[in-house]
Design an enzyme around this catalytic site. Structure first.
Site, PDB file in Angstrom:
ATOM      1  N   SER A  79      33.475  10.583 -21.779  1.00 37.62           N
ATOM      2  CA  SER A  79      33.382   9.391 -22.621  1.00 37.62           C
ATOM      3  C   SER A  79      34.219   9.563 -23.896  1.00 37.62           C
ATOM      4  O   SER A  79      35.440   9.654 -23.832  1.00 37.62           O
ATOM      5  CB  SER A  79      31.911   9.078 -22.921  1.00 37.62           C
ATOM      6  N   HIS A 188      29.555   1.677 -21.194  1.00 36.75           N
ATOM      7  CA  HIS A 188      30.146   1.863 -19.857  1.00 36.75           C
ATOM      8  C   HIS A 188      29.571   0.898 -18.818  1.00 36.75           C
ATOM      9  O   HIS A 188      29.299   1.275 -17.684  1.00 36.75           O
ATOM     10  CB  HIS A 188      29.969   3.310 -19.383  1.00 36.75           C
TER      11      HIS A 188
END
Length: 301
Positions: A79, A188
């Site tokens: 991430s 996400h």
């Protein structure tokens, strides 16, 4: 609070990068060093501050490993960590990345009204079982897999109602643990569409280079080979899952069995051990662990 303080006390490189980070965020009136060392905790936890802070510490530690001739064959990051990996791979300059992740944090925070969505970590069920459960609760609202963290740890992201329902069903199905994550938004997932658009617009102004070192990205678990692929990977990452299991398997398939987690925290080390139990995994998060890893790598190399 306190992260990075020992680095600044022991290494001039740390001082230099902290002052570069402060200069990058000067217009915003943000003092990253002060936030890291003194807090307040609440302000440091705010994702728009936490992201540049973590990137700065990770980059300092990477530079210090480099100084000790410990250089990776491949880099990847989970991430936000993907941005540190791209700095390490010379695809983004450090100051540009600090500004970029500050913006990323703001965009992610503001993509959905507070309290609309969140995330859950589910431990002990397979991804196929969780996908099935997501389908079953999708009538309640948007819910998607956000992170494939390990063979038995999956993070889902979505609106509160379907998350609550999924939590019940996962426990019934035999999940070992269902942990609500302390996040302020459903990262996400498709609920990040606005953040994705904003990031894409901001990235038009950011100088990106072809990576000088192999970088594996979250969205495809494959190499980003040029600046266009880097830009696209960062944009797509915003509303797509982090394919961490596949990324680590890809690195391992290249004959690599030794990993160093760089930056605050030790989560990835545990995940990598779950993905490849026989892997050697170290982590560097402060000056003591740095000394430790330099010593151990001396033995390994």
């Amino acid at each position: 609070v306190g992260m990075g303080k020992d680095l600044i006390e022991n290494y001039p490189e740390a001082k230099k990068l902290f002052s570069k980070a402060n200069m990058a965020l000067d217009k915003e009136g943000i003092d990253i060093a002060k936030l890291c060392f003194e807090g307040p905790e609440e302000e440091l936890k705010n994702t728009a501050n936490a992201q540049p802070a973590i990137l700065t510490i990770s980059t300092i530690l990477f530079e210090l490993l480099n100084k000790h001739n410990i250089r990776p064959s491949i880099v990847a990051g989970h991430s936000l960590g993907e941005y540190s990996a791209l700095v390490a791979g010379s695809a983004i300059e450090f100051e540009g990345a600090v500004k970029l992740v500050r913006k990323r944090g703001e965009y992610m925070q503001n993509a959905t009204p507070l309290g609309i969505g969140s995330m859950l970590a589910i431990i002990g069920l397979k991804s196929s079982e969780i996908r099935e459960l997501c389908k079953r609760v999708s009538d309640y609202g948007i819910i998607e897999i956000a992170n494939y963290n390990s063979p038995t740890q999956i993070v889902v992201s979505g609106e509160i109602k379907p998350l609550d329902k999924l939590s019940e069903l996962a426990k019934e199905k035999g999940a070992r643990k269902v942990i609500p994550l302390k996040v302020s938004a459903p990262f996400h997932s498709s609920l990040m569409e606005l953040a994705k658009d904003n990031l894409a617009r901001y990235l038009e102004k950011v100088e990106i280079y072809n990576p000088r070192m192999p970088v594996i990205c979250n969205v495809t678990a494959d190499y980003v080979r040029n600046k266009e692929e880097v830009r696209s990977a960062l944009i797509e990452q915003m509303n797509h899952p982090v394919l961490w299991v596949d990324s680590i398997m890809k690195i391992n398939s290249q004959g690599i069995n030794c990993f160093i987690e760089v930056g605050p925290g030790k989560v990835l080390r545990g995940l990598i051990k779950q993905i490849i139990p026989e892997a050697e995994v170290f982590n560097v998060f402060d000056s003591d662990s740095l000394k430790d890893v330099v010593e151990k790598m001396g033995e390994v190399l």
